[in-house]
Design an enzyme around this catalytic site. Structure first.
Site, PDB file in Angstrom:
ATOM      1  N   GLU A 184       0.746  -1.180   0.117  1.00 53.93           N
ATOM      2  CA  GLU A 184      -0.210  -0.129  -0.082  1.00 53.93           C
ATOM      3  C   GLU A 184       0.841   1.390  -0.092  1.00 53.93           C
ATOM      4  O   GLU A 184       0.559   2.140   0.817  1.00 53.93           O
ATOM      5  CB  GLU A 184      -1.035   0.208   1.210  1.00 53.93           C
ATOM      6  CG  GLU A 184      -1.714  -1.070   1.271  1.00 53.93           C
ATOM      7  CD  GLU A 184      -2.945  -1.369   2.300  1.00 53.93           C
ATOM      8  OE1 GLU A 184      -2.820  -0.302   3.300  1.00 53.93           O
ATOM      9  OE2 GLU A 184      -3.820  -1.989   2.430  1.00 53.93           O
ATOM     10  N   ASN A 229       2.318  -5.091  -3.218  1.00 52.83           N
ATOM     11  CA  ASN A 229       1.004  -5.392  -3.013  1.00 52.83           C
ATOM     12  C   ASN A 229       0.014  -4.081  -2.846  1.00 52.83           C
ATOM     13  O   ASN A 229       0.470  -3.117  -2.170  1.00 52.83           O
ATOM     14  CB  ASN A 229       0.829  -6.099  -1.837  1.00 52.83           C
ATOM     15  CG  ASN A 229      -0.247  -6.954  -1.455  1.00 52.83           C
ATOM     16  OD1 ASN A 229      -0.904  -7.724  -2.600  1.00 52.83           O
ATOM     17  ND2 ASN A 229      -1.016  -6.801  -0.310  1.00 52.83           N
ATOM     18  N   HIS A 269     -10.193  -6.536  -2.320  1.00 57.36           N
ATOM     19  CA  HIS A 269     -11.224  -6.493  -1.570  1.00 57.36           C
ATOM     20  C   HIS A 269     -12.440  -5.701  -2.255  1.00 57.36           C
ATOM     21  O   HIS A 269     -12.561  -4.686  -2.512  1.00 57.36           O
ATOM     22  CB  HIS A 269     -10.935  -5.567  -0.023  1.00 57.36           C
ATOM     23  CG  HIS A 269      -9.910  -6.021   0.777  1.00 57.36           C
ATOM     24  ND1 HIS A 269      -9.788  -7.315   1.377  1.00 57.36           N
ATOM     25  CD2 HIS A 269      -8.351  -5.960   0.832  1.00 57.36           C
ATOM     26  CE1 HIS A 269      -8.874  -7.190   2.037  1.00 57.36           C
ATOM     27  NE2 HIS A 269      -8.011  -6.685   1.691  1.00 57.36           N
ATOM     28  N   GLU A 300      -5.714 -10.877  -1.435  1.00 64.15           N
ATOM     29  CA  GLU A 300      -6.650 -10.624  -0.412  1.00 64.15           C
ATOM     30  C   GLU A 300      -7.988 -10.613  -0.724  1.00 64.15           C
ATOM     31  O   GLU A 300      -8.788  -9.817  -0.100  1.00 64.15           O
ATOM     32  CB  GLU A 300      -6.287  -9.432   0.349  1.00 64.15           C
ATOM     33  CG  GLU A 300      -4.947  -9.195   0.663  1.00 64.15           C
ATOM     34  CD  GLU A 300      -4.318  -7.929   1.552  1.00 64.15           C
ATOM     35  OE1 GLU A 300      -5.163  -7.373   2.163  1.00 64.15           O
ATOM     36  OE2 GLU A 300      -3.401  -7.677   1.649  1.00 64.15           O
ATOM     37  N   ASP A 302     -11.737 -10.893  -1.131  1.00 61.82           N
ATOM     38  CA  ASP A 302     -12.988 -11.238  -0.157  1.00 61.82           C
ATOM     39  C   ASP A 302     -14.174 -10.209  -0.672  1.00 61.82           C
ATOM     40  O   ASP A 302     -13.880  -9.156  -1.638  1.00 61.82           O
ATOM     41  CB  ASP A 302     -12.798 -10.883   1.256  1.00 61.82           C
ATOM     42  CG  ASP A 302     -12.325  -9.596   1.778  1.00 61.82           C
ATOM     43  OD1 ASP A 302     -12.122  -8.704   1.027  1.00 61.82           O
ATOM     44  OD2 ASP A 302     -11.955  -9.561   2.782  1.00 61.82           O
TER      45      ASP A 302
END
Ligand code: XIL
Length: 391
Positions: A184, A229, A269, A300, A302
């Site tokens: 990030e 990432n 996400h 990641e 979801d």
């Protein structure tokens, strides 16, 4: 098993090994992982077509890795969860334990101390259960310990950064499939050159901190795949457009100066009410990343159901559609080598706290429900693996 399916499977495996080798990943580790999945598959009757086979088997049939993040407490104290995890996943990403500071027993309790207790137990769990292990994350502004601000200054910052990376990556050298080296680093709203986030590392070391971090990681474990990432790269919104360009520029710059970055991690996400993806934008972005010679990991994944209707069947259907629509686009790109969900079961998801529902109902964001049964989201991910055409 029909002959054509066997051929497709062999080709997929060849692709997987080639991809791993060209990305600098230890071909030995990746090869033995895939062949263990194949042996498991061969001992079952044509398990690719069998809807009861696990996500890791369906992924491996296409030369892909499927895995999940998991937290120490959940995996160590809930045996049923641990068994489901091992059944479905081919990779474990410690969700807290390898950050500088997170959870009850942080890796960096004080400036001179490294506490590997929890990380090591998770590494042993992975090894015992033939899971690949992935490290997350070495440089992340949100996991800096309280002591950081009083201790680290522009004189000692480079040493703190590189010695942290040397010690942690060195400790797990040979065991890690990949590391999220920098997490990030882009935040356009911060108004810094290159769209860099105005983190303590940027303030102390300037933009070169990213290059320094990757170089330190490569020196400490030459076999691990080194990943940049980030999030906010998935949708067609203008903000995602801008972030995709900034990330691409960052990666181009790193490649130009010979920084050992091997892959982009796209957190993914997703949001159940975010509407359609812009498949073209996503495809172009993935192709641009692949053109830089980088692999891609979905790191990641979801789907938040925060603003979805309360009816469970409706919610589960919308969440499942988001998984499937996204993965169908993403898995078309040959550079994509892994899909990792941020948790496996609704019983243990960060979204219960991060995006809770206003009606108080439990969130339903992951492939398994809170009792570890497969949900429409599981079948959506499984179908996306089955339908992925890998060349
Ligand atoms: C989250 C974990 O899931 C939480 O349990 C923890 O409290 C905070 O971090 N992006 C990341 C992850 O890169 O490290 C975050 O994980 C979720 C957002």
């Amino acid at each position: 098993m029909p002959q054509n399916r066997l051929i497709t499977r062999r080709r997929a495996l060849q692709f997987g090994l080639g991809a791993a080798a060209s990305a600098g990943l230890s071909a030995k580790a990746y090869g033995s992982y895939l062949s263990s999945q194949v042996q498991t598959r061969n001992s079952l009757e044509d398990s690719i077509a069998n809807s009861s086979s696990s996500l890791k088997q369906k992924a491996a049939a296409k030369g892909l890795i499927y895995g999940s993040s998991g937290r120490y407490k959940d995996l160590m104290e809930d045996q049923k969860f641990a068994a489901c995890f091992v059944q479905e996943c081919g990779m474990l990403v410690p969700e807290w334990e390898l950050k500088w500071s997170a959870g009850e027993q942080p890796l960096r309790p004080s400036p001179a101390v490294f506490d590997f207790t929890r990380g090591d137990r998770l590494a042993r769990f992975a090894q015992t259960n033939q899971l690949l292990l992935r490290g997350h994350s070495l440089v992340w502004h949100l996991s800096l310990p309280d002591w950081f601000a009083q201790t680290v200054d522009s004189q000692n910052a480079e040493d703190f950064l590189t010695s942290h990376i040397r010690t942690v990556v060195g400790h797990y050298a040979g065991q890690m499939h990949s590391w999220d080296v920098v997490n990030e680093a882009i935040e356009l709203a911060d108004g810094q050159p290159g769209g860099l986030r105005n983190t303590p590392w940027l303030k102390l070391l300037g933009s070169n901190y990213i290059n320094l971090a990757f170089r330190a990681a490569a020196a400490a474990d030459p076999d691990a795949l080194l990943v940049y990432n980030d999030y906010g790269l998935e949708y067609g919104h203008a903000s995602d457009d801008a972030k995709r360009s900034a990330v691409l520029k960052l990666l181009e710059g790193l490649k130009t100066q010979g920084t050992p970055v091997h892959a982009l991690g796209i957190q993914s996400h997703l949001s159940g009410d975010a509407g359609d993806f812009d498949a073209n934008k996503l495809r172009h972005f993935l192709a641009d990343v692949a053109d830089l010679g980088l692999k891609v990991l979905i790191t990641e994944l979801d789907v938040t159901d925060q603003r979805l209707p309360s009816d469970i069947a409706t919610r589960d259907r919308i969440v499942a559609e988001a998984y499937e629509n996204y993965l169908l686009v993403v898995l078309d790109q040959p550079a994509v080598m892994a899909v990792i969900t941020w948790g496996l079961s609704d019983r243990y998801t960060w979204l219960s706290e991060f995006t809770p529902r206003s009606d108080g109902a439990s969130v339903r964001s992951l492939p398994l429900n809170a009792n570890f049964d497969r949900k429409p989201a599981w079948y959506a991910v499984a179908r996306a693996f089955e339908e992925a055409s890998r060349h």
